[in-house]
Design a protein around this motif. Structure first.
Motif, PDB file in Angstrom:
ATOM      1  N   ARG A  10      31.159  13.948  -7.221  1.00 46.78           N
ATOM      2  CA  ARG A  10      31.145  12.573  -7.206  1.00 46.78           C
ATOM      3  C   ARG A  10      31.086  12.076  -8.536  1.00 46.78           C
ATOM      4  O   ARG A  10      31.903  10.881  -8.817  1.00 46.78           O
ATOM      5  CB  ARG A  10      29.842  11.975  -6.290  1.00 46.78           C
ATOM      6  CG  ARG A  10      30.037  10.420  -6.024  1.00 46.78           C
ATOM      7  CD  ARG A  10      28.972  10.154  -5.008  1.00 46.78           C
ATOM      8  NE  ARG A  10      29.022   8.486  -4.444  1.00 46.78           N
ATOM      9  CZ  ARG A  10      28.286   8.156  -3.605  1.00 46.78           C
ATOM     10  NH1 ARG A  10      27.093   8.820  -3.087  1.00 46.78           N
ATOM     11  NH2 ARG A  10      28.640   7.049  -3.182  1.00 46.78           N
ATOM     12  N   VAL A  11      30.181  12.435  -9.265  1.00 42.69           N
ATOM     13  CA  VAL A  11      30.027  11.772 -10.412  1.00 42.69           C
ATOM     14  C   VAL A  11      30.085  13.065 -11.469  1.00 42.69           C
ATOM     15  O   VAL A  11      29.810  14.299 -11.099  1.00 42.69           O
ATOM     16  CB  VAL A  11      28.859  10.873 -10.962  1.00 42.69           C
ATOM     17  CG1 VAL A  11      29.013   9.653  -9.983  1.00 42.69           C
ATOM     18  CG2 VAL A  11      27.598  11.927 -10.794  1.00 42.69           C
ATOM     19  N   ARG A  12      30.451  12.915 -12.844  1.00 40.38           N
ATOM     20  CA  ARG A  12      30.364  13.873 -13.860  1.00 40.38           C
ATOM     21  C   ARG A  12      29.507  13.244 -15.167  1.00 40.38           C
ATOM     22  O   ARG A  12      30.022  12.262 -15.621  1.00 40.38           O
ATOM     23  CB  ARG A  12      31.808  14.102 -14.339  1.00 40.38           C
ATOM     24  CG  ARG A  12      31.945  15.284 -15.391  1.00 40.38           C
ATOM     25  CD  ARG A  12      33.555  15.531 -15.446  1.00 40.38           C
ATOM     26  NE  ARG A  12      33.868  16.847 -16.438  1.00 40.38           N
ATOM     27  CZ  ARG A  12      34.160  16.575 -17.415  1.00 40.38           C
ATOM     28  NH1 ARG A  12      34.779  15.180 -18.054  1.00 40.38           N
ATOM     29  NH2 ARG A  12      34.641  17.364 -18.453  1.00 40.38           N
ATOM     30  N   LEU A  13      28.695  13.914 -15.347  1.00 38.91           N
ATOM     31  CA  LEU A  13      28.014  13.491 -16.542  1.00 38.91           C
ATOM     32  C   LEU A  13      28.510  14.393 -17.808  1.00 38.91           C
ATOM     33  O   LEU A  13      28.325  15.658 -17.726  1.00 38.91           O
ATOM     34  CB  LEU A  13      26.388  13.835 -16.607  1.00 38.91           C
ATOM     35  CG  LEU A  13      25.882  13.179 -15.385  1.00 38.91           C
ATOM     36  CD1 LEU A  13      24.273  13.247 -15.252  1.00 38.91           C
ATOM     37  CD2 LEU A  13      26.244  11.732 -15.046  1.00 38.91           C
ATOM     38  N   ARG A  14      28.848  13.932 -18.979  1.00 37.78           N
ATOM     39  CA  ARG A  14      29.533  14.442 -20.256  1.00 37.78           C
ATOM     40  C   ARG A  14      29.087  13.557 -21.359  1.00 37.78           C
ATOM     41  O   ARG A  14      28.648  12.585 -21.213  1.00 37.78           O
ATOM     42  CB  ARG A  14      31.030  14.425 -20.017  1.00 37.78           C
ATOM     43  CG  ARG A  14      31.593  13.277 -19.716  1.00 37.78           C
ATOM     44  CD  ARG A  14      33.104  13.185 -19.826  1.00 37.78           C
ATOM     45  NE  ARG A  14      33.757  11.956 -19.439  1.00 37.78           N
ATOM     46  CZ  ARG A  14      33.890  11.014 -20.271  1.00 37.78           C
ATOM     47  NH1 ARG A  14      33.022  10.735 -21.296  1.00 37.78           N
ATOM     48  NH2 ARG A  14      34.618   9.736 -19.839  1.00 37.78           N
ATOM     49  N   ALA A  50      30.743   9.495 -15.412  1.00 42.12           N
ATOM     50  CA  ALA A  50      32.050   9.294 -15.247  1.00 42.12           C
ATOM     51  C   ALA A  50      32.355   9.589 -13.820  1.00 42.12           C
ATOM     52  O   ALA A  50      31.659  10.147 -13.101  1.00 42.12           O
ATOM     53  CB  ALA A  50      32.794  10.393 -16.136  1.00 42.12           C
ATOM     54  N   ASP A  51      33.190   8.916 -13.138  1.00 43.69           N
ATOM     55  CA  ASP A  51      33.795   9.243 -11.826  1.00 43.69           C
ATOM     56  C   ASP A  51      34.482  10.432 -11.815  1.00 43.69           C
ATOM     57  O   ASP A  51      34.800  11.087 -12.821  1.00 43.69           O
ATOM     58  CB  ASP A  51      34.338   7.814 -11.252  1.00 43.69           C
ATOM     59  CG  ASP A  51      35.493   7.632 -12.114  1.00 43.69           C
ATOM     60  OD1 ASP A  51      36.425   8.546 -12.615  1.00 43.69           O
ATOM     61  OD2 ASP A  51      36.129   6.344 -11.858  1.00 43.69           O
ATOM     62  N   GLY A  68      27.037   4.044  -5.765  1.00 44.71           N
ATOM     63  CA  GLY A  68      26.420   5.340  -5.692  1.00 44.71           C
ATOM     64  C   GLY A  68      26.391   6.166  -6.920  1.00 44.71           C
ATOM     65  O   GLY A  68      25.795   7.288  -6.977  1.00 44.71           O
ATOM     66  N   TYR A  69      26.926   5.669  -7.861  1.00 46.63           N
ATOM     67  CA  TYR A  69      27.109   6.393  -9.437  1.00 46.63           C
ATOM     68  C   TYR A  69      25.624   6.524  -9.916  1.00 46.63           C
ATOM     69  O   TYR A  69      25.422   7.571 -10.328  1.00 46.63           O
ATOM     70  CB  TYR A  69      27.895   5.613 -10.228  1.00 46.63           C
ATOM     71  CG  TYR A  69      29.210   5.540 -10.021  1.00 46.63           C
ATOM     72  CD1 TYR A  69      29.987   6.460  -9.122  1.00 46.63           C
ATOM     73  CD2 TYR A  69      30.103   4.187 -10.308  1.00 46.63           C
ATOM     74  CE1 TYR A  69      31.425   6.516  -9.113  1.00 46.63           C
ATOM     75  CE2 TYR A  69      31.382   4.084  -9.839  1.00 46.63           C
ATOM     76  CZ  TYR A  69      32.107   5.256  -9.272  1.00 46.63           C
ATOM     77  OH  TYR A  69      33.309   5.289  -8.868  1.00 46.63           O
ATOM     78  N   ALA A  70      24.724   5.673  -9.842  1.00 46.51           N
ATOM     79  CA  ALA A  70      23.408   5.888 -10.543  1.00 46.51           C
ATOM     80  C   ALA A  70      22.429   6.732  -9.665  1.00 46.51           C
ATOM     81  O   ALA A  70      21.987   7.704 -10.654  1.00 46.51           O
ATOM     82  CB  ALA A  70      22.761   4.493 -10.630  1.00 46.51           C
ATOM     83  N   SER A  71      22.428   6.692  -8.512  1.00 55.86           N
ATOM     84  CA  SER A  71      21.871   7.568  -7.756  1.00 55.86           C
ATOM     85  C   SER A  71      22.312   9.063  -7.900  1.00 55.86           C
ATOM     86  O   SER A  71      21.497  10.101  -8.070  1.00 55.86           O
ATOM     87  CB  SER A  71      21.736   7.361  -6.082  1.00 55.86           C
ATOM     88  OG  SER A  71      22.920   7.093  -5.705  1.00 55.86           O
ATOM     89  N   ALA A  72      23.449   9.383  -8.052  1.00 57.83           N
ATOM     90  CA  ALA A  72      24.051  10.576  -8.172  1.00 57.83           C
ATOM     91  C   ALA A  72      23.634  11.142  -9.498  1.00 57.83           C
ATOM     92  O   ALA A  72      23.447  12.165  -9.654  1.00 57.83           O
ATOM     93  CB  ALA A  72      25.569  10.464  -7.887  1.00 57.83           C
ATOM     94  N   ALA A  73      23.937  10.327 -10.637  1.00 53.93           N
ATOM     95  CA  ALA A  73      23.518  10.655 -12.003  1.00 53.93           C
ATOM     96  C   ALA A  73      22.096  11.048 -12.093  1.00 53.93           C
ATOM     97  O   ALA A  73      21.673  11.864 -12.828  1.00 53.93           O
ATOM     98  CB  ALA A  73      23.988   9.600 -12.879  1.00 53.93           C
TER      99      ALA A  73
END
Length: 204
Positions: A21-25, A81-82, A117-122
């Motif tokens: 769902r999200v990518r942290l980079r 990132a999405d 939902g980006y914040a919760s996934a991150a």
């Protein structure tokens, strides 16, 4: 962090984390539009080092600061990132220099990215990764009582509300109350979250 921790950090590279769902980079030059958008938000420049009314130069300076966080031993700063690798916000893990067993998490999302939902996934990804670092035993979030979105993220990602810290943090020249939430290694269960909002981050 100790001198040894800082030396270890200099040899490390920021990992890439993802859940589909999200990518942290790490941040890169392609993320300048995100910083320019975030600079126009009324709150983000107050609680972070995102410049107000950013241009290309000041946005690049912000990105350079994020790249130095790990090298200086300050912490870990990720772009959120999405699935198309478009940066939507920032999330950081900040170990305390006076207590390596504690670390704070802070994040922000650009206005156009909220409610997806980006914040919760991150937050979930950073929590899971933080436990692999070994020394961290306690994770903390500090959230203004009026920030319903971030309260929902904290509670639905397994954080427990511990109390209200009065006049805890200066925001825009005024000291504000903060709710403190925590997760403790091997004590708290994880749960997925569906809501998001900007938690008060360290000044990333």
């Amino acid at each position: 962090m100790t001198t040894r921790d800082q030396a270890d950090a200099r040899r490390m590279r920021l990992p890439t984390l993802g859940d589909g769902r999200v990518r942290l980079r790490a941040f890169g030059p392609q993320d300048i539009p995100l910083i320019i958008e975030a600079a126009d938000d009324p709150m983000i420049p107050l609680i972070t080092t995102v410049p107000r009314s950013a241009d290309q130069r000041s946005a690049r300076a912000y990105l350079s600061r994020q790249a130095r966080r790990l090298a200086t031993g300050e912490g870990y700063s990720f772009a959120i990132a999405d699935h198309d690798d478009r940066a939507r916000g920032q999330i950081g893990l900040w170990p305390r220099r006076d207590d390596g067993g504690r670390a704070g998490i802070g994040y922000w999302l650009a206005p156009s990215a909220r409610g997806r939902g980006y914040a919760s996934a991150a937050v979930g990804l950073v929590v899971d990764w933080a436990w692999t670092l070994g020394r961290i035993e306690r994770l903390e979030l500090f959230i203004e009582p009026s920030n319903a979105g971030s309260i929902s993220v904290a509670e639905s990602t397994g954080f427990t509300r511990e109390g209200l810290l009065r006049s805890w943090m200066p925001v825009g020249g005024t000291r504000r109350d903060m709710l403190v939430y925590s997760r403790i290694r091997d004590r708290d269960g994880a749960a997925p979250a569906a809501l998001n909002g900007p938690a008060t981050p360290r000044r990333s």
